[in-house]
Design a protein around this motif. Structure first.
Motif, mmCIF file in Angstrom:
data_model
loop_
_atom_site.group_PDB
_atom_site.id
_atom_site.type_symbol
_atom_site.label_atom_id
_atom_site.label_comp_id
_atom_site.label_asym_id
_atom_site.label_seq_id
_atom_site.Cartn_x
_atom_site.Cartn_y
_atom_site.Cartn_z
ATOM 1 N N ALA A 214 0.816 -1.221 0.000
ATOM 2 C CA ALA A 214 0.000 0.000 0.000
ATOM 3 C C ALA A 214 0.847 1.268 0.000
ATOM 4 N N ALA A 215 2.143 1.122 0.182
ATOM 5 C CA ALA A 215 3.033 2.282 0.238
ATOM 6 C C ALA A 215 3.202 2.889 -1.154
ATOM 7 N N SER A 216 3.477 4.182 -1.160
ATOM 8 C CA SER A 216 3.754 4.863 -2.416
ATOM 9 C C SER A 216 4.789 5.937 -2.165
ATOM 10 N N GLN A 217 5.292 6.500 -3.226
ATOM 11 C CA GLN A 217 6.253 7.578 -3.094
ATOM 12 C C GLN A 217 5.861 8.712 -4.018
ATOM 13 N N GLY A 218 6.348 9.876 -3.707
ATOM 14 C CA GLY A 218 6.041 11.026 -4.540
ATOM 15 C C GLY A 218 6.722 12.255 -3.996
ATOM 16 N N THR A 219 6.346 13.378 -4.540
ATOM 17 C CA THR A 219 6.917 14.654 -4.138
ATOM 18 C C THR A 219 6.200 15.190 -2.900
ATOM 19 N N PHE A 220 6.724 16.256 -2.332
ATOM 20 C CA PHE A 220 6.024 16.938 -1.242
ATOM 21 C C PHE A 220 4.638 17.369 -1.716
ATOM 22 N N GLU A 221 4.570 17.840 -2.960
ATOM 23 C CA GLU A 221 3.294 18.275 -3.523
ATOM 24 C C GLU A 221 2.308 17.114 -3.620
ATOM 25 N N ILE B 280 -4.254 14.975 6.847
ATOM 26 C CA ILE B 280 -3.428 15.577 7.894
ATOM 27 C C ILE B 280 -1.985 15.408 7.465
ATOM 28 N N ILE B 281 -1.214 16.494 7.530
ATOM 29 C CA ILE B 281 0.178 16.484 7.087
ATOM 30 C C ILE B 281 1.074 16.625 8.314
ATOM 31 N N PHE B 282 2.124 15.836 8.371
ATOM 32 C CA PHE B 282 3.122 15.944 9.431
ATOM 33 C C PHE B 282 4.362 16.606 8.850
ATOM 34 N N ASN B 283 4.783 17.708 9.458
ATOM 35 C CA ASN B 283 6.036 18.353 9.076
ATOM 36 C C ASN B 283 7.119 17.839 10.012
ATOM 37 N N CYS B 284 7.900 16.892 9.515
ATOM 38 C CA CYS B 284 8.993 16.301 10.290
ATOM 39 C C CYS B 284 10.335 16.666 9.670
ATOM 40 N N THR B 285 10.380 17.790 8.995
ATOM 41 C CA THR B 285 11.600 18.224 8.321
ATOM 42 C C THR B 285 12.547 18.900 9.307
ATOM 43 N N LYS B 286 13.799 18.981 8.925
ATOM 44 C CA LYS B 286 14.785 19.748 9.688
ATOM 45 C C LYS B 286 14.318 21.199 9.678
ATOM 46 N N GLY B 287 14.244 21.817 10.846
ATOM 47 C CA GLY B 287 13.657 23.143 10.998
ATOM 48 C C GLY B 287 14.105 24.179 9.995
ATOM 49 N N GLU B 288 15.385 24.202 9.678
ATOM 50 C CA GLU B 288 15.890 25.211 8.744
ATOM 51 C C GLU B 288 15.361 25.010 7.327
ATOM 52 N N HIS B 289 14.798 23.837 7.036
ATOM 53 C CA HIS B 289 14.268 23.554 5.702
ATOM 54 C C HIS B 289 12.743 23.454 5.675
ATOM 55 N N ILE C 247 10.167 25.633 5.922
ATOM 56 C CA ILE C 247 9.415 26.557 5.061
ATOM 57 C C ILE C 247 9.582 26.170 3.595
ATOM 58 N N ASP C 248 10.810 25.872 3.172
ATOM 59 C CA ASP C 248 11.035 25.488 1.772
ATOM 60 C C ASP C 248 10.311 24.193 1.421
ATOM 61 N N ALA C 249 10.330 23.221 2.316
ATOM 62 C CA ALA C 249 9.640 21.951 2.058
ATOM 63 C C ALA C 249 8.138 22.169 1.955
ATOM 64 N N LEU C 250 7.601 23.008 2.831
ATOM 65 C CA LEU C 250 6.164 23.274 2.797
ATOM 66 C C LEU C 250 5.778 24.085 1.560
ATOM 67 N N LYS C 251 6.652 25.000 1.143
ATOM 68 C CA LYS C 251 6.395 25.723 -0.112
ATOM 69 C C LYS C 251 6.392 24.748 -1.286
ATOM 70 N N ALA C 252 7.287 23.760 -1.248
ATOM 71 C CA ALA C 252 7.327 22.750 -2.316
ATOM 72 C C ALA C 252 6.048 21.914 -2.326
ATOM 73 N N ILE D 171 5.621 29.227 10.478
ATOM 74 C CA ILE D 171 4.877 28.386 9.539
ATOM 75 C C ILE D 171 3.433 28.867 9.446
ATOM 76 N N GLN D 172 2.802 29.170 10.584
ATOM 77 C CA GLN D 172 1.414 29.625 10.561
ATOM 78 C C GLN D 172 1.279 30.949 9.815
ATOM 79 N N ARG D 173 2.239 31.875 10.002
ATOM 80 C CA ARG D 173 2.195 33.156 9.281
ATOM 81 C C ARG D 173 2.351 32.959 7.778
ATOM 82 N N GLU D 174 3.246 32.063 7.387
ATOM 83 C CA GLU D 174 3.519 31.821 5.969
ATOM 84 C C GLU D 174 2.366 31.081 5.288
#
Length: 173
Positions: free
Chosen positions: A3-10, A18-27, A29-34, A74-77
């Motif tokens: 049942a697993a799949s792969q893809g882009t952030f988009e 529901i989305i989990f943001n488990c990225t390295k903090g410095e990245h 915003i960029d990951a969420l923009k992607a 993140i909430q402001r952006e």
């Protein structure tokens, strides 16, 4: 599994409820923009990230502190996204298995501006991750992510001193 799949952030953001943001903090915003603002709009984003700055080595400092936080940034952006900060004050193994230590009798914090979103995340933490509802403390709005992010410097020092990431905080009253 099958049942697993792969893809882009988009792709993930389009698909997810529901989305989990488990990225390295410095990245984060960029990951969420992607992922795309339009794909995050009106969805719950569980923010697990922390603003850790390792540029000077260990222990890290925080690159956002005092009058803002990564959760707030993140909430402001992503104004149309329901950001809920939680699970950022413990190691990933305990996030999904709180019973690993102290019979699950330890504390997790949650904060965010959208009350129904927080309730949905609390239900998810309880029903899917086995967190005891009485051990989940709702700190209020997203500005409280300042406090939970600022726990990381002591958490890292405790991890080094204890020689393990398998510990957590317990609020006793």
């Amino acid at each position: 599994g099958s049942a697993a799949s792969q893809g882009t952030f988009e792709d993930a953001a389009k698909f997810a409820e529901i989305i989990f943001n488990c990225t390295k903090g410095e990245h984060s915003i960029d990951a969420l923009k992607a992922a795309g603002k339009q794909n995050l709009a009106d969805k719950i984003l569980v923010d697990v990230s922390n603003p850790l700055d390792f540029s000077k080595g260990m222990p890290p400092t925080l690159f956002l502190v005092n009058d803002t936080s990564l959760g707030e940034t993140i909430q402001r952006e992503f104004k149309e996204t329901k950001v809920v900060k939680t699970l950022n004050t413990l190691t990933c193994g305990l996030m999904v298995n709180p019973d690993k230590i102290a019979g699950g009798d330890h504390t997790i914090f949650i904060c965010g501006d959208d009350a129904p979103a927080k309730q949905k995340v609390i239900s998810l933490l309880h029903e899917s991750f086995n967190w005891k509802v009485e051990n989940i403390i709702d700190l209020g709005d997203i500005t409280n992510s300042r406090a939970v992010e600022q726990l990381l410097p002591i958490w890292i020092r405790l991890m080094v001193t204890l020689g393990t990431p398998d510990f957590n905080f317990k609020i006793a009253k």
